[in-house]
Design a protein around this motif. Structure first.
Motif, mmCIF file in Angstrom:
data_model
loop_
_atom_site.group_PDB
_atom_site.id
_atom_site.type_symbol
_atom_site.label_atom_id
_atom_site.label_comp_id
_atom_site.label_asym_id
_atom_site.label_seq_id
_atom_site.Cartn_x
_atom_site.Cartn_y
_atom_site.Cartn_z
ATOM 1 N N ILE A 51 0.833 -1.197 0.000
ATOM 2 C CA ILE A 51 0.000 0.000 0.000
ATOM 3 C C ILE A 51 0.870 1.250 0.000
ATOM 4 O O ILE A 51 0.606 2.221 -0.716
ATOM 5 C CB ILE A 51 -0.948 -0.005 1.212
ATOM 6 N N ALA A 52 1.960 1.218 0.783
ATOM 7 C CA ALA A 52 2.870 2.366 0.837
ATOM 8 C C ALA A 52 3.476 2.643 -0.528
ATOM 9 O O ALA A 52 3.697 3.809 -0.908
ATOM 10 C CB ALA A 52 3.963 2.120 1.867
ATOM 11 N N GLU A 53 3.748 1.587 -1.295
ATOM 12 C CA GLU A 53 4.324 1.766 -2.629
ATOM 13 C C GLU A 53 3.373 2.519 -3.553
ATOM 14 O O GLU A 53 3.817 3.264 -4.438
ATOM 15 C CB GLU A 53 4.668 0.393 -3.227
ATOM 16 N N ARG A 54 2.092 2.340 -3.351
ATOM 17 C CA ARG A 54 1.122 3.056 -4.177
ATOM 18 C C ARG A 54 1.247 4.568 -3.945
ATOM 19 O O ARG A 54 1.170 5.367 -4.888
ATOM 20 C CB ARG A 54 -0.289 2.575 -3.830
ATOM 21 N N TYR A 55 1.430 4.957 -2.688
ATOM 22 C CA TYR A 55 1.606 6.376 -2.388
ATOM 23 C C TYR A 55 2.949 6.885 -2.911
ATOM 24 O O TYR A 55 3.060 8.022 -3.379
ATOM 25 C CB TYR A 55 1.490 6.614 -0.888
ATOM 26 N N ALA A 56 3.977 6.034 -2.812
ATOM 27 C CA ALA A 56 5.309 6.442 -3.271
ATOM 28 C C ALA A 56 5.302 6.783 -4.747
ATOM 29 O O ALA A 56 6.055 7.658 -5.200
ATOM 30 C CB ALA A 56 6.315 5.326 -2.983
ATOM 31 N N ARG A 57 4.449 6.145 -5.509
ATOM 32 C CA ARG A 57 4.353 6.416 -6.945
ATOM 33 C C ARG A 57 3.975 7.871 -7.210
ATOM 34 O O ARG A 57 4.296 8.415 -8.272
ATOM 35 C CB ARG A 57 3.329 5.461 -7.565
ATOM 36 N N PHE A 58 3.306 8.500 -6.242
ATOM 37 C CA PHE A 58 2.872 9.886 -6.396
ATOM 38 C C PHE A 58 3.593 10.815 -5.415
ATOM 39 O O PHE A 58 3.052 11.832 -4.994
ATOM 40 C CB PHE A 58 1.358 9.984 -6.198
ATOM 41 N N GLY A 59 4.823 10.432 -5.049
ATOM 42 C CA GLY A 59 5.611 11.261 -4.155
ATOM 43 C C GLY A 59 5.089 11.304 -2.737
ATOM 44 O O GLY A 59 5.431 12.211 -1.969
ATOM 45 N N GLY A 60 4.255 10.326 -2.369
ATOM 46 C CA GLY A 60 3.695 10.284 -1.019
ATOM 47 C C GLY A 60 2.559 11.267 -0.807
ATOM 48 O O GLY A 60 2.168 11.505 0.346
ATOM 49 N N VAL A 61 2.008 11.804 -1.883
ATOM 50 C CA VAL A 61 0.960 12.828 -1.763
ATOM 51 C C VAL A 61 -0.370 12.280 -2.256
ATOM 52 O O VAL A 61 -0.494 11.857 -3.412
ATOM 53 C CB VAL A 61 1.321 14.096 -2.561
ATOM 54 N N SER A 62 -1.354 12.276 -1.385
ATOM 55 C CA SER A 62 -2.730 11.976 -1.767
ATOM 56 C C SER A 62 -3.435 13.280 -2.105
ATOM 57 O O SER A 62 -3.182 14.308 -1.466
ATOM 58 C CB SER A 62 -3.464 11.287 -0.606
ATOM 59 N N PRO A 63 -4.350 13.272 -3.069
ATOM 60 C CA PRO A 63 -5.056 14.506 -3.418
ATOM 61 C C PRO A 63 -6.139 14.902 -2.426
ATOM 62 O O PRO A 63 -6.696 15.994 -2.535
ATOM 63 C CB PRO A 63 -5.672 14.190 -4.785
ATOM 64 N N ILE A 64 -6.440 14.066 -1.448
ATOM 65 C CA ILE A 64 -7.631 14.293 -0.636
ATOM 66 C C ILE A 64 -7.568 15.576 0.180
ATOM 67 O O ILE A 64 -8.557 16.311 0.266
ATOM 68 C CB ILE A 64 -7.931 13.071 0.275
ATOM 69 N N ASN A 65 -6.423 15.884 0.795
ATOM 70 C CA ASN A 65 -6.370 17.084 1.637
ATOM 71 C C ASN A 65 -6.512 18.362 0.818
ATOM 72 O O ASN A 65 -7.216 19.297 1.219
ATOM 73 C CB ASN A 65 -5.067 17.115 2.441
ATOM 74 N N ALA A 66 -5.834 18.418 -0.329
ATOM 75 C CA ALA A 66 -5.950 19.610 -1.171
ATOM 76 C C ALA A 66 -7.391 19.808 -1.622
ATOM 77 O O ALA A 66 -7.911 20.938 -1.625
ATOM 78 C CB ALA A 66 -5.021 19.495 -2.375
ATOM 79 N N GLN A 67 -8.066 18.715 -1.981
ATOM 80 C CA GLN A 67 -9.446 18.844 -2.444
ATOM 81 C C GLN A 67 -10.394 19.153 -1.288
ATOM 82 O O GLN A 67 -11.400 19.843 -1.481
ATOM 83 C CB GLN A 67 -9.866 17.583 -3.201
ATOM 84 N N THR A 68 -10.070 18.681 -0.097
ATOM 85 C CA THR A 68 -10.889 19.041 1.063
ATOM 86 C C THR A 68 -10.757 20.525 1.364
ATOM 87 O O THR A 68 -11.738 21.187 1.718
ATOM 88 C CB THR A 68 -10.498 18.188 2.282
ATOM 89 N N ARG A 69 -9.556 21.063 1.230
ATOM 90 C CA ARG A 69 -9.376 22.509 1.419
ATOM 91 C C ARG A 69 -10.223 23.298 0.416
ATOM 92 O O ARG A 69 -10.838 24.314 0.763
ATOM 93 C CB ARG A 69 -7.899 22.883 1.256
#
Length: 357
Positions: A51-69
């Protein structure tokens, strides 16, 4: 007066609390985030690493916080323009800003009564009751914490259905004629889904959107079973649904993540990468509808839900056959399906708010 979970009294709130899942915003945040997400679950270390590798593919950044803001900014603007004029706070389950910190900020600002909007429009343990448990613990850990109520689940609210319809039409405008319509939502353990209205609500919402689109041949599939531990989970998978669509001779598919109100890693990785690769391998054109995000109809729906709870004998708009969900959850709704007695929550019939310390 409260009858069968419906509150006909006009409540007085002095803040809105947006409650979200949260996500990492850098490589160093991924493992602490996953530790919170997977706490208490028998997830093997190799699965966690995958699961961690999936995040690593995107530099460890999920879009959820930016979109919540972005959603919070849109909600603040809508409340300022149309009322009620309430400040908006934000707390996450699994990443900063954490719920406990949000509760302490509200207490420090003198907030006494807050109404919480959980960014999930369907009922399940992970999408409703677990957040109510989190809210109880957060309030219990804050001195002079405000009293917390929770807005009703709004999967069949006209605002959500209208926003979802528009998102699908955007995607269909880019797709060829005859493209299949595939709705998706997060899979759940079967034992958990059996203790909630999750599947029935999804069927209703998908049908309502499809009806407005004039498409009666839609499918629903379940995605993101990334922490599977051997227990049966809801099916069909997105991959299985895509294979059926391809075998039916459809030229393309419009994939609609109706179970998510903004992009998570599950939307980006599972749909934009893995499902797209699967569809293209099957010879299907692939088009993904956007999540409702900051769609004006969805943002105003949240404002309307706040107005409902601050009004006596509200109308509670809904579409379809199932009626509006109650303002307060029933004691036995959305149980986890795991052994052990339920823990304390807020926002339910008979719930007792934590005493101020």
């Amino acid at each position: 007066m409260t009858t069968a979970g419906f509150d006909e009294g006009a409540r007085n709130y002095d803040a809105v609390l947006v409650v979200s899942f949260g996500g990492p915003e850098g490589a160093d945040e991924v493992m602490p985030f996953l530790d919170r997400v997977l706490a208490g679950r028998p997830v093997p270390t190799p699965v966690k690493a995958r699961i961690a590798e999936r995040y690593a593919r995107f530099g460890g950044v999920s879009p959820i916080n930016a979109q919540t803001r972005e959603f919070i900014a849109a909600l603040e603007a809508r409340l300022a323009a149309k009322g009620p004029r309430l400040p908006v706070y934000w707390g996450n389950r699994n990443s900063a800003p954490l719920l406990g910190d949000a509760m302490r900020r509200m207490a420090g600002d003198g907030i006494r009564n807050a109404i919480a909007y959980v960014t999930s429009v369907f009922s399940s343990y992970s999408g409703c009751r677990q957040y109510r448990e989190d809210l109880f613990r957060a309030a219990e850990g804050a001195e002079d914490a405000p009293r917390i109520d929770k807005l009703r689940v709004a999967y069949n609210h006209p605002g959500f259905i209208a926003a979802m319809e528009h998102r699908v039409r955007e995607a269909q405008a880019m797709a060829p004629e005859g493209a299949a319509l595939l709705f998706t939502a997060h899979s759940l353990p079967v034992a958990m889904a059996a203790r909630a209205d999750y599947e029935a609500q999804l069927d209703e919402a998908c049908g309502l959107v499809a009806q407005r689109l004039g498409d009666v041949h839609w499918r629903l599939a379940f995605q993101s079973n990334n922490a599977r531990t051997g227990d049966p989970w809801l099916t069909p998978t997105v991959e299985d649904a895509l294979a059926l669509i391809a075998s039916s001779g459809r030229p393309a598919v419009v994939v609609v993540p109706i179970g998510f109100v903004c992009d998570h890693m599950e939307v980006v990785m599972d749909l934009d990468v893995e499902a797209r690769t699967c569809a293209e391998g099957l010879g299907l054109g692939y088009f993904r509808a956007r999540t409702v995000g900051t769609h004006p109809a969805y943002v105003d729906m949240v404002r309307q839900l706040v107005v409902e709870r601050m009004s006596a004998n509200p109308l509670r708009p809904y579409l379809g056959r199932r009626g509006p969900n109650p303002d307060y959850c029933m004691p036995d709704c959305c149980l986890s399906g795991r052994p052990g007695a339920p823990v304390s929550t807020v926002g339910g019939v008979g719930d007792v708010q934590p005493a101020s310390r």
